[in-house]
Write an enzyme that holds these catalytic residues in place. Sequence first.
Site, mmCIF file in Angstrom:
data_model
loop_
_atom_site.group_PDB
_atom_site.id
_atom_site.type_symbol
_atom_site.label_atom_id
_atom_site.label_comp_id
_atom_site.label_asym_id
_atom_site.label_seq_id
_atom_site.Cartn_x
_atom_site.Cartn_y
_atom_site.Cartn_z
ATOM 1 C CG HIS A 95 -0.487 0.083 2.526
ATOM 2 N ND1 HIS A 95 -0.204 1.292 3.138
ATOM 3 C CD2 HIS A 95 -0.171 -0.884 3.428
ATOM 4 C CE1 HIS A 95 0.241 1.049 4.366
ATOM 5 N NE2 HIS A 95 0.275 -0.236 4.554
ATOM 6 C CG ASP A 133 2.390 0.443 7.844
ATOM 7 O OD1 ASP A 133 1.603 0.654 8.794
ATOM 8 O OD2 ASP A 133 2.034 -0.108 6.781
ATOM 9 C CG HIS A 185 0.048 3.140 12.170
ATOM 10 N ND1 HIS A 185 -0.921 2.263 12.598
ATOM 11 C CD2 HIS A 185 0.416 2.701 10.952
ATOM 12 C CE1 HIS A 185 -1.137 1.347 11.688
ATOM 13 N NE2 HIS A 185 -0.316 1.578 10.672
ATOM 14 C CG ASP A 228 1.321 -3.521 5.201
ATOM 15 O OD1 ASP A 228 0.129 -3.397 5.566
ATOM 16 O OD2 ASP A 228 2.212 -2.673 5.479
ATOM 17 C CD GLU A 266 -3.280 -1.371 5.188
ATOM 18 O OE1 GLU A 266 -2.790 -0.308 5.638
ATOM 19 O OE2 GLU A 266 -3.433 -2.387 5.889
ATOM 20 C CD GLU A 267 -1.650 2.213 7.462
ATOM 21 O OE1 GLU A 267 -2.305 1.581 8.329
ATOM 22 O OE2 GLU A 267 -0.432 2.055 7.298
#
Length: 291
Positions: A97, A117, A256, A179, A151-152
């Site tokens: 992603h 990520d 994140h 991922d 995606e998140e």
Amino acid sequence: SYVIDQQSVVNPMLSQMQASNIGQTIVDMSSYANRYYTTNNGVNASNWLKQRWTTMAAGRSDIAVTQYTHASWPQKSVILTITGTDNPNEVVVLGGHLDSINQSGTSETTRAPGADDDASGIASLTEVLRVMVASGYKPRRTIKLIGYAAEEVGLRGSQDIAQNHKANNVNVVGVMQLDMTNYKGSVNDIYLYTDYTDNAQNTFVGNLITTYLPTLKIGYDQCGYACSDHASWTSAGYWSSMPFEAAMGEDDPYIHTANDTYANTGNQADHALKFARMALAYAVELGSDGG
Ligand SMILES: N[C@H](Cc1ccc(I)cc1)C(=O)NO
Ligand SMILES: [Zn+2]
Ligand SMILES: [Zn+2]
């Protein structure tokens, strides 16, 4: 039947693959403030990837790069299609992603570099593309490389795309999701996740690793939920696999956040290179089948 018989094609390609190229793509992608699915940065990062893959495919009339427009948010997914020579209706999909997120909320300027990520997954796929083009490899089946948007926020880009493939009866014979590939948090090198994936294909992927990357150690684990885009393909009825960087709970602790940087994975991409090599073997072994 997952026969492994392309050693003469795969091995020379594996030796051309370099961690430094993967690292550069990670640096390039994480230079955007964020790649969130609703920001201008997020839109620009998608456009950057489209341009990057288009440039890399120059001269190949069998390779097309398009963006997939999603109805309810601005960030597009990027799809590179290598049309197969004599068995083009059977399709092999490799994805990652292109979006990123900051768990405290992501506005236009919020820092969410998403180096691991999932710039790492996109960078691993980009190195697969570079070597396939450099080698003049032409698959018999069609191979698609996909950078999913959004995606998140619920696997939304891959959900649109997987359902679209299903609605059009596209014969996707296998899907691999990359991922997070660059943080070696565990004792084993590649962890095959067994939930929301296909068991037979996971066995094949394991055999690819023992055949082509015999020094690597394989682990197995479960997410316990639909933890990345492979789950969108599984729920659309396709066979998917999700090779992951670490065991559950030992993955990159910075994801994140503003600290998901290339520096926080050691300013090197040696771990991601393992995944890129595995992905190349998967693409060529599956892509070389005549039907
Ligand atoms: N939750 C996933 C990452 C993720 C996937 C598996 C495990 I175990 C831990 C973490 C995510 O953020 N994907 O973008
Ligand atoms: Zn994430
Ligand atoms: Zn991710």
